[in-house]
Design a protein around this motif. Structure first.
Motif, PDB file in Angstrom:
ATOM      1  N   LEU A   1       2.707  -1.379 -14.375  1.00  0.00           N
ATOM      2  CA  LEU A   1       1.962  -0.755 -13.274  1.00  0.00           C
ATOM      3  C   LEU A   1       2.367   0.698 -13.039  1.00  0.00           C
ATOM      4  O   LEU A   1       1.507   1.551 -12.827  1.00  0.00           O
ATOM      5  CB  LEU A   1       2.183  -1.541 -11.979  1.00  0.00           C
ATOM      6  CG  LEU A   1       1.319  -2.757 -11.749  1.00  0.00           C
ATOM      7  CD1 LEU A   1       1.770  -3.483 -10.487  1.00  0.00           C
ATOM      8  CD2 LEU A   1      -0.139  -2.390 -11.652  1.00  0.00           C
ATOM      9  N   ARG A   2       3.653   0.967 -13.043  1.00  0.00           N
ATOM     10  CA  ARG A   2       4.118   2.329 -12.786  1.00  0.00           C
ATOM     11  C   ARG A   2       3.508   3.313 -13.789  1.00  0.00           C
ATOM     12  O   ARG A   2       2.940   4.324 -13.407  1.00  0.00           O
ATOM     13  CB  ARG A   2       5.643   2.411 -12.834  1.00  0.00           C
ATOM     14  CG  ARG A   2       6.139   3.833 -12.542  1.00  0.00           C
ATOM     15  CD  ARG A   2       7.636   3.970 -12.674  1.00  0.00           C
ATOM     16  NE  ARG A   2       8.307   3.044 -11.795  1.00  0.00           N
ATOM     17  CZ  ARG A   2       9.428   2.403 -12.107  1.00  0.00           C
ATOM     18  NH1 ARG A   2      10.001   2.591 -13.281  1.00  0.00           N
ATOM     19  NH2 ARG A   2       9.990   1.571 -11.258  1.00  0.00           N
TER      20      ARG A   2
ATOM     21  N   GLN B   1      -0.513   7.563 -15.110  1.00  0.00           N
ATOM     22  CA  GLN B   1      -1.593   8.088 -15.962  1.00  0.00           C
ATOM     23  C   GLN B   1      -2.814   8.441 -15.113  1.00  0.00           C
ATOM     24  O   GLN B   1      -3.419   9.494 -15.304  1.00  0.00           O
ATOM     25  CB  GLN B   1      -1.987   7.050 -17.021  1.00  0.00           C
ATOM     26  CG  GLN B   1      -0.969   6.863 -18.101  1.00  0.00           C
ATOM     27  CD  GLN B   1      -1.307   5.706 -19.026  1.00  0.00           C
ATOM     28  OE1 GLN B   1      -2.011   4.763 -18.654  1.00  0.00           O
ATOM     29  NE2 GLN B   1      -0.791   5.776 -20.243  1.00  0.00           N
ATOM     30  N   HIS B   2      -3.169   7.588 -14.185  1.00  0.00           N
ATOM     31  CA  HIS B   2      -4.306   7.878 -13.312  1.00  0.00           C
ATOM     32  C   HIS B   2      -4.042   9.114 -12.458  1.00  0.00           C
ATOM     33  O   HIS B   2      -4.912   9.965 -12.304  1.00  0.00           O
ATOM     34  CB  HIS B   2      -4.621   6.682 -12.413  1.00  0.00           C
ATOM     35  CG  HIS B   2      -5.293   5.549 -13.110  1.00  0.00           C
ATOM     36  ND1 HIS B   2      -6.227   5.710 -14.107  1.00  0.00           N
ATOM     37  CD2 HIS B   2      -5.172   4.217 -12.932  1.00  0.00           C
ATOM     38  CE1 HIS B   2      -6.659   4.527 -14.514  1.00  0.00           C
ATOM     39  NE2 HIS B   2      -6.016   3.603 -13.819  1.00  0.00           N
ATOM     40  N   ARG B   3      -2.842   9.219 -11.905  1.00  0.00           N
ATOM     41  CA  ARG B   3      -2.514  10.356 -11.045  1.00  0.00           C
ATOM     42  C   ARG B   3      -2.618  11.674 -11.805  1.00  0.00           C
ATOM     43  O   ARG B   3      -3.087  12.667 -11.269  1.00  0.00           O
ATOM     44  CB  ARG B   3      -1.099  10.188 -10.473  1.00  0.00           C
ATOM     45  CG  ARG B   3      -0.711  11.338  -9.540  1.00  0.00           C
ATOM     46  CD  ARG B   3       0.677  11.180  -8.987  1.00  0.00           C
ATOM     47  NE  ARG B   3       1.665  11.280 -10.052  1.00  0.00           N
ATOM     48  CZ  ARG B   3       2.893  10.796  -9.968  1.00  0.00           C
ATOM     49  NH1 ARG B   3       3.312  10.194  -8.886  1.00  0.00           N
ATOM     50  NH2 ARG B   3       3.724  10.927 -10.969  1.00  0.00           N
ATOM     51  N   ARG B   4      -2.205  11.680 -13.062  1.00  0.00           N
ATOM     52  CA  ARG B   4      -2.253  12.915 -13.862  1.00  0.00           C
ATOM     53  C   ARG B   4      -3.685  13.350 -14.145  1.00  0.00           C
ATOM     54  O   ARG B   4      -3.942  14.539 -14.238  1.00  0.00           O
ATOM     55  CB  ARG B   4      -1.491  12.718 -15.163  1.00  0.00           C
ATOM     56  CG  ARG B   4      -0.004  12.646 -14.941  1.00  0.00           C
ATOM     57  CD  ARG B   4       0.732  12.477 -16.239  1.00  0.00           C
ATOM     58  NE  ARG B   4       2.162  12.433 -15.996  1.00  0.00           N
ATOM     59  CZ  ARG B   4       3.014  11.752 -16.737  1.00  0.00           C
ATOM     60  NH1 ARG B   4       2.592  11.061 -17.788  1.00  0.00           N
ATOM     61  NH2 ARG B   4       4.294  11.754 -16.447  1.00  0.00           N
TER      62      ARG B   4
ATOM     63  N   THR C   1       0.851  -1.195   0.000  1.00  0.00           N
ATOM     64  CA  THR C   1       0.000   0.000   0.000  1.00  0.00           C
ATOM     65  C   THR C   1       0.882   1.237   0.000  1.00  0.00           C
ATOM     66  O   THR C   1       1.812   1.334   0.807  1.00  0.00           O
ATOM     67  CB  THR C   1      -0.930   0.020   1.228  1.00  0.00           C
ATOM     68  OG1 THR C   1      -1.720  -1.173   1.239  1.00  0.00           O
ATOM     69  CG2 THR C   1      -1.843   1.236   1.195  1.00  0.00           C
ATOM     70  N   ILE C   2       0.567   2.170  -0.908  1.00  0.00           N
ATOM     71  CA  ILE C   2       1.345   3.402  -1.034  1.00  0.00           C
ATOM     72  C   ILE C   2       0.413   4.586  -1.305  1.00  0.00           C
ATOM     73  O   ILE C   2      -0.765   4.406  -1.580  1.00  0.00           O
ATOM     74  CB  ILE C   2       2.374   3.309  -2.190  1.00  0.00           C
ATOM     75  CG1 ILE C   2       1.643   3.105  -3.525  1.00  0.00           C
ATOM     76  CG2 ILE C   2       3.400   2.217  -1.927  1.00  0.00           C
ATOM     77  CD1 ILE C   2       2.490   3.365  -4.747  1.00  0.00           C
ATOM     78  N   ARG C   3       0.983   5.780  -1.269  1.00  0.00           N
ATOM     79  CA  ARG C   3       0.297   7.013  -1.679  1.00  0.00           C
ATOM     80  C   ARG C   3       0.599   7.250  -3.159  1.00  0.00           C
ATOM     81  O   ARG C   3       1.589   6.737  -3.696  1.00  0.00           O
ATOM     82  CB  ARG C   3       0.805   8.211  -0.867  1.00  0.00           C
ATOM     83  CG  ARG C   3       0.751   8.071   0.628  1.00  0.00           C
ATOM     84  CD  ARG C   3      -0.616   7.892   1.177  1.00  0.00           C
ATOM     85  NE  ARG C   3      -1.454   9.062   0.920  1.00  0.00           N
ATOM     86  CZ  ARG C   3      -2.664   9.212   1.421  1.00  0.00           C
ATOM     87  NH1 ARG C   3      -3.193   8.277   2.180  1.00  0.00           N
ATOM     88  NH2 ARG C   3      -3.373  10.280   1.153  1.00  0.00           N
ATOM     89  N   PHE C   4      -0.209   8.065  -3.805  1.00  0.00           N
ATOM     90  CA  PHE C   4       0.042   8.385  -5.213  1.00  0.00           C
ATOM     91  C   PHE C   4       1.401   9.070  -5.399  1.00  0.00           C
ATOM     92  O   PHE C   4       2.053   8.886  -6.418  1.00  0.00           O
ATOM     93  CB  PHE C   4      -1.084   9.254  -5.782  1.00  0.00           C
ATOM     94  CG  PHE C   4      -2.211   8.437  -6.344  1.00  0.00           C
ATOM     95  CD1 PHE C   4      -2.263   8.133  -7.694  1.00  0.00           C
ATOM     96  CD2 PHE C   4      -3.213   7.960  -5.521  1.00  0.00           C
ATOM     97  CE1 PHE C   4      -3.287   7.360  -8.218  1.00  0.00           C
ATOM     98  CE2 PHE C   4      -4.255   7.198  -6.033  1.00  0.00           C
ATOM     99  CZ  PHE C   4      -4.288   6.895  -7.388  1.00  0.00           C
TER     100      PHE C   4
ATOM    101  N   ALA D   1       7.923  -1.286 -13.021  1.00  0.00           N
ATOM    102  CA  ALA D   1       7.409  -1.251 -14.392  1.00  0.00           C
ATOM    103  C   ALA D   1       7.157  -2.681 -14.856  1.00  0.00           C
ATOM    104  O   ALA D   1       7.753  -3.166 -15.818  1.00  0.00           O
ATOM    105  CB  ALA D   1       8.391  -0.530 -15.299  1.00  0.00           C
ATOM    106  N   LEU D   2       6.289  -3.374 -14.119  1.00  0.00           N
ATOM    107  CA  LEU D   2       5.972  -4.778 -14.372  1.00  0.00           C
ATOM    108  C   LEU D   2       4.463  -4.956 -14.406  1.00  0.00           C
ATOM    109  O   LEU D   2       3.718  -4.096 -13.929  1.00  0.00           O
ATOM    110  CB  LEU D   2       6.565  -5.652 -13.251  1.00  0.00           C
ATOM    111  CG  LEU D   2       8.081  -5.666 -13.136  1.00  0.00           C
ATOM    112  CD1 LEU D   2       8.508  -6.364 -11.846  1.00  0.00           C
ATOM    113  CD2 LEU D   2       8.687  -6.361 -14.346  1.00  0.00           C
TER     114      LEU D   2
END
Length: 142
Positions: free
Chosen positions: A38-39, A44-47, A3-6, A15-16
């Motif tokens: 994934l990265r 893309q979602h964060r932007r 679990t992480i923050r954006f 990048a897997l």
């Protein structure tokens, strides 16, 4: 699952291929998805770019069927949600702020896109994640 923050995507997400789940800080499930990278997908979602939401010729911004997302379906889901817990989501800046300040990501690396897709289907079928499939005007309460 990690679990992480954006804001931590570049630091922790490889990048897997894999599966990701997005939640609000209150634990409300928002989106489950996959990525071959994934990265890249989570960035893309964060932007959440407004320029990547394209209005069909003669279309209406209030009709989800008239708006196409060319980069992040999450941006389109959030746009049509309008707001969650009082957070304005119809603007790029509002979506970015909401994701950065009020959401977290759980992710896991998988051996392949196919493995990630099989996991995604199970989670989508569970009904916990409102942001999948077709985008509608009705979205999570908030």
């Amino acid at each position: 699952m990690t679990t992480i923050r954006f804001s931590e995507i570049e630091r922790y997400v490889p990048a897997l291929p894999g599966l990701y789940e997005i939640y609000t800080d209150d634990g409300e499930a928002l989106k489950v998805g996959i990525g071959v990278n994934l990265r890249k997908r989570l960035i893309q979602h964060r932007r959440s770019r407004q320029s990547r939401l394209i209005l069909r010729a003669g279309g209406d911004w209030s009709n989800p069927a008239d708006v196409r997302s060319t980069q992040s379906i999450l941006a389109k889901h959030l746009y049509f949600a309008g707001s969650i817990d009082g957070h304005e989501l119809t603007t790029e800046a509002g979506r970015q702020r909401f994701l950065e300040e009020h959401c977290c990501i759980r992710f896991r690396v998988t051996a392949s896109r196919e493995e990630a897709r099989a996991l995604e289907r199970v989670l989508e079928a569970g009904g916990t994640f409102p942001f999948h499939g077709r985008v509608n005007r009705l979205s999570p309460a908030g």
